[in-house]
Write a protein that holds these residues in place. Structure first.
Motif, PDB file in Angstrom:
ATOM      1  N   GLY A 196       0.814  -1.205   0.000  1.00  0.00           N
ATOM      2  CA  GLY A 196       0.000   0.000   0.000  1.00  0.00           C
ATOM      3  C   GLY A 196       0.845   1.251   0.000  1.00  0.00           C
ATOM      4  N   TYR A 233       0.154  -9.695  -2.669  1.00  0.00           N
ATOM      5  CA  TYR A 233       0.376 -10.329  -1.369  1.00  0.00           C
ATOM      6  C   TYR A 233       0.809  -9.281  -0.356  1.00  0.00           C
ATOM      7  N   LEU A 239      -2.023  -3.343   6.172  1.00  0.00           N
ATOM      8  CA  LEU A 239      -3.033  -4.086   5.421  1.00  0.00           C
ATOM      9  C   LEU A 239      -4.187  -3.206   4.926  1.00  0.00           C
ATOM     10  N   PRO A 240      -4.681  -2.229   5.696  1.00  0.00           N
ATOM     11  CA  PRO A 240      -5.772  -1.401   5.165  1.00  0.00           C
ATOM     12  C   PRO A 240      -5.374  -0.653   3.896  1.00  0.00           C
ATOM     13  N   TYR A 241      -4.127  -0.168   3.845  1.00  0.00           N
ATOM     14  CA  TYR A 241      -3.668   0.549   2.652  1.00  0.00           C
ATOM     15  C   TYR A 241      -3.508  -0.409   1.475  1.00  0.00           C
ATOM     16  N   ARG A 279      -5.101  -3.155   1.052  1.00  0.00           N
ATOM     17  CA  ARG A 279      -6.442  -3.564   0.651  1.00  0.00           C
ATOM     18  C   ARG A 279      -7.084  -2.485  -0.240  1.00  0.00           C
ATOM     19  N   ARG A 280      -6.852  -1.234   0.124  1.00  0.00           N
ATOM     20  CA  ARG A 280      -7.427  -0.137  -0.672  1.00  0.00           C
ATOM     21  C   ARG A 280      -6.843  -0.121  -2.072  1.00  0.00           C
ATOM     22  N   ALA A 304      -5.417  -2.609  -3.663  1.00  0.00           N
ATOM     23  CA  ALA A 304      -5.863  -3.821  -4.353  1.00  0.00           C
ATOM     24  C   ALA A 304      -7.258  -3.625  -4.939  1.00  0.00           C
ATOM     25  N   GLY A 305      -8.150  -2.962  -4.179  1.00  0.00           N
ATOM     26  CA  GLY A 305      -9.484  -2.705  -4.684  1.00  0.00           C
ATOM     27  C   GLY A 305      -9.481  -1.753  -5.864  1.00  0.00           C
ATOM     28  N   HIS A 363      -6.288 -10.305  -4.414  1.00  0.00           N
ATOM     29  CA  HIS A 363      -5.483  -9.927  -3.254  1.00  0.00           C
ATOM     30  C   HIS A 363      -5.456 -11.019  -2.190  1.00  0.00           C
ATOM     31  N   HIS A 364      -4.272 -11.250  -1.633  1.00  0.00           N
ATOM     32  CA  HIS A 364      -4.080 -12.228  -0.563  1.00  0.00           C
ATOM     33  C   HIS A 364      -3.345 -11.535   0.583  1.00  0.00           C
ATOM     34  N   GLU A 365      -3.803 -11.731   1.802  1.00  0.00           N
ATOM     35  CA  GLU A 365      -3.119 -11.135   2.935  1.00  0.00           C
ATOM     36  C   GLU A 365      -3.049 -12.114   4.097  1.00  0.00           C
TER      37      GLU A 365
END
Length: 641
Positions: free
Chosen positions: A265, A287, A303-305, A307-308, A310-311, A317-319
């Motif tokens: 992110g 990842y 992870l929030p960044y 995830r953003r 990736a969206g 996306h895998h975490e």
């Protein structure tokens, strides 16, 4: 991608195939898919490899020879422009046996001699045997993405991608290289050409070594350009960066096996994934990793960044969220590293590599973007010093004295800000070179001298500063980083930790064409008005939103400082106990005790210093004492139990 190794005999004794096999066996993790060797007629030289099959998996067995078996080569890494080179060589009448990128090295060498390396865009180390000249040529890529170790004695010259392979050679045992100790304590890694093992050295980046008629010659074939282009406008630079990043990522997506990307992110990994998405007809596999725990762990959880982003980019996306068994990991990872390191990113890199390897064999990473485009906070030192110098000298001295009394810790937002302020104010009156050194160092040279009971001397940073140009302050820092921390810390741990799980990690932001482009950008545009990575962020403004481009930077590390005060405290105290330090015989036990006490009381942030000392002791048990990772792990776990 693989591990290469080999041997040249000066004494006329033939190279034993069993010895080459033993060197390969210990680095099997680098190449579990295939192995091969070639011993020259008469036995003077042998070259060998372990292969992780990426390009032409079925037909790319190494070593590869030319049509008349006069030239033989093994290569670790990837040549990203091999398709263009192959087409050009075929037009000149060269006939290929395989579809492998490695084979282009043979034909280029046949046509251009040693200058063939100037045609390559890739990450690599290689060994080429010229039967007609009875000549061995080994080399390493310009930026040092792939490591190469060398041992030379009166009877032989050995080389290998990992130092542990050279320890299989007769007459070579694992002994500490005391000449490397001060640099390691000062910087947190061992800069080339030294290694931590006596009798084994690193071949520096962009270096060739030839053995012919018993004579050894070594020379540098490339250096970072130092000419700054002040004629190009900001808008033109933005377009050139956008085009350059896109081309570099596209080049490095070549693969005959599944491929993915690390995604934190942050700006660099997000830029790589954005470029990949543009050149893929299916979602990119991304990842990311986060940590379980309290405030310290949350500071490192991106992870929030991820995830953003990736969206936004539509990745698959895998975490993974982990509470790693650090005690169980450290001995195994330090065995893979070959030498100790104080950068906790080696743990994170291993964990996310292990996670990604379940799905893919090749991964792209954003390593290198901070160096190229001005992303580190330390690059702002001159900017803020100029502001500070507008204040009266007496007020600056007062601020520095007050800062020296501030608590220091990197795993709380407030204490981390105080740590950064303390470090900046303490170095503000130094020369630019020494101020930059203060940002990079793990332990200052005075403390190193006290620890080792020896006088402080010159080091790798002195040599890098002496070789760097002085036309532009920021690019001078970039040049120093490219000679030291980048190859010998970041790229070394990236290679060793990804290859520990048989994963090929590529670094497209260190593509040679992009590096030479970035080296010409003026400081005033790379970092503009205190905005890190200004040009790079402008180039990505149509792809990534402001909250991603301008969020506060967080390194790809771990909450190690907090762990050293909590979970790892019993291990730290035992490994650095007075009797252990005295028995090892390397350091002053009183100085070590003071460092531990100061860190635990938050009088200083000793995370990197204590990790350097702790990892050195674990590494010593593995390599100098000859113990297995499992044995050392069991001992460390007993301390916690």
């Amino acid at each position: 991608m693989c591990g290469i190794h080999g041997l040249y005999r000066f004494d006329g004794e033939p190279v034993a195939p069993a010895l080459l096999s033993a060197m390969g066996d210990i680095t099997r993790h680098r190449g579990p898919d295939d192995e091969g060797l070639h011993i020259a007629p008469g036995g003077r030289c042998g070259i060998a490899m372990r292969r992780l099959s990426i390009i032409d998996p079925a037909g790319g067995h190494q070593p590869i020879s030319n049509a008349d078996d006069r030239l033989w080569v093994v290569c670790n890494g990837e040549i990203y422009n091999f398709r263009e080179l192959r087409a050009e060589l075929q037009e000149r009448g060269c006939r290929f046996k395989t579809g492998s990128d490695t084979e282009v090295l043979l034909h280029l060498y046949d046509l251009h001699g040693d200058d063939f390396v100037h045609r390559l865009n890739g990450m690599f180390n290689f060994a080429l045997w010229d039967e007609r000249r009875k000549r061995l040529l080994i080399g390493r890529d310009p930026l040092g993405v792939k490591p190469l170790y060398v041992h030379r004695s009166a009877t032989m010259l050995g080389f290998a991608t990992e130092a542990k392979a050279l320890l299989q050679l007769p007459g070579l045992s694992a002994e500490l290289n005391r000449d490397a100790l001060a640099d390691y304590l000062h910087l947190g890694y061992v800069p080339a050409p030294q290694s931590m093992l006596a009798g084994i050295r690193k071949l520096p980046p962009a270096t060739l070594l030839a053995v012919e008629n018993g004579e050894v010659k070594e020379w540098r074939y490339w250096r970072l350009p130092s000419r700054i282009d002040r004629a190009t406008t900001e808008a033109e630079w933005v377009e050139r960066i956008r085009t350059g990043m896109d081309a570099a990522v596209h080049r490095q997506m070549v693969s005959d096996v599944p491929i993915g990307a690390f995604l934190s992110g942050g700006v660099d990994s997000s830029a790589v994934v954005a470029c990949m998405a543009r050149h893929s007809d299916r979602p990119i596999r991304s990842y990311a990793i986060g940590f379980e725990g309290g405030e310290a762990e949350r500071l490192y959880n991106e992870l929030p960044y991820a995830r953003r982003v990736a969206g936004l980019l539509g990745t698959e996306h895998h975490e993974i969220v982990v509470k790693p068994d650090v005690v169980g990991l450290l001995p195994k990872l330090l065995w893979h590293m070959d030498e100790p390191v104080a950068d906790s990113a080696f743990i994170t890199t291993y964990l996310v590599s292990e996670f990604a390897r379940r799905d893919v064999k090749v991964i792209l990473s954003g390593v290198g973007g901070d160096e190229l485009f001005g992303g580190y906070r330390r690059y702002l030192g001159d900017h803020y010093v100029r502001k500070l110098q507008r204040l009266p000298r007496w007020s600056r001295r007062l601020m520095s004295r007050v800062a020296g009394q501030l608590p220091s810790d990197r795993h709380s937002k407030l204490l981390n800000h105080l740590r950064l302020a303390r470090g900046f104010l303490a170095s503000a009156e130094l020369s630019p070179d020494e101020r930059y050194r203060s940002y990079l160092q793990v332990l200052d040279r005075g403390t190193v001298a006290a620890l080792t009971r020896s006088a402080a001397g010159g080091d790798a940073l002195d040599a890098a500063f002496a070789a760097a140009g002085d036309e532009d302050a920021l690019n001078r820092m970039f040049a120093v980083d490219a000679e030291t921390q980048l190859p010998d810390d970041l790229l070394l741990l990236t290679d060793k930790m990804s290859m520990a799980v048989s994963l090929e990690c590529r670094v497209p932001l260190l593509d040679l064409e992009l590096v030479e482009l970035a080296a010409a950008i003026p400081e005033s545009l790379k970092v503009k008005n205190g905005r890190l990575k200004h040009l790079m962020k402008q180039a990505l403004a149509d792809v990534l939103p402001p909250d991603i481009l301008d969020r506060r930077k967080r390194g790809f590390g771990t909450p190690m400082g907090a762990w050293l005060k909590r979970d790892l405290a019993p291990v730290l105290r035992r490994l650095l106990a007075r009797d252990v330090v005295r028995d090892r015989g390397l350091f002053d036990a009183d100085v070590v005790a003071r460092l531990v006490a100061d860190h635990e009381a938050a009088r200083m942030d000793g995370t990197d210093a204590l990790l350097a000392l702790m990892n050195l002791e674990i590494w010593s048990r593995l390599y100098l004492d000859g113990r297995s990772p499992d044995d050392v792990t069991a001992e460390l776990k007993s301390l916690i139990a």
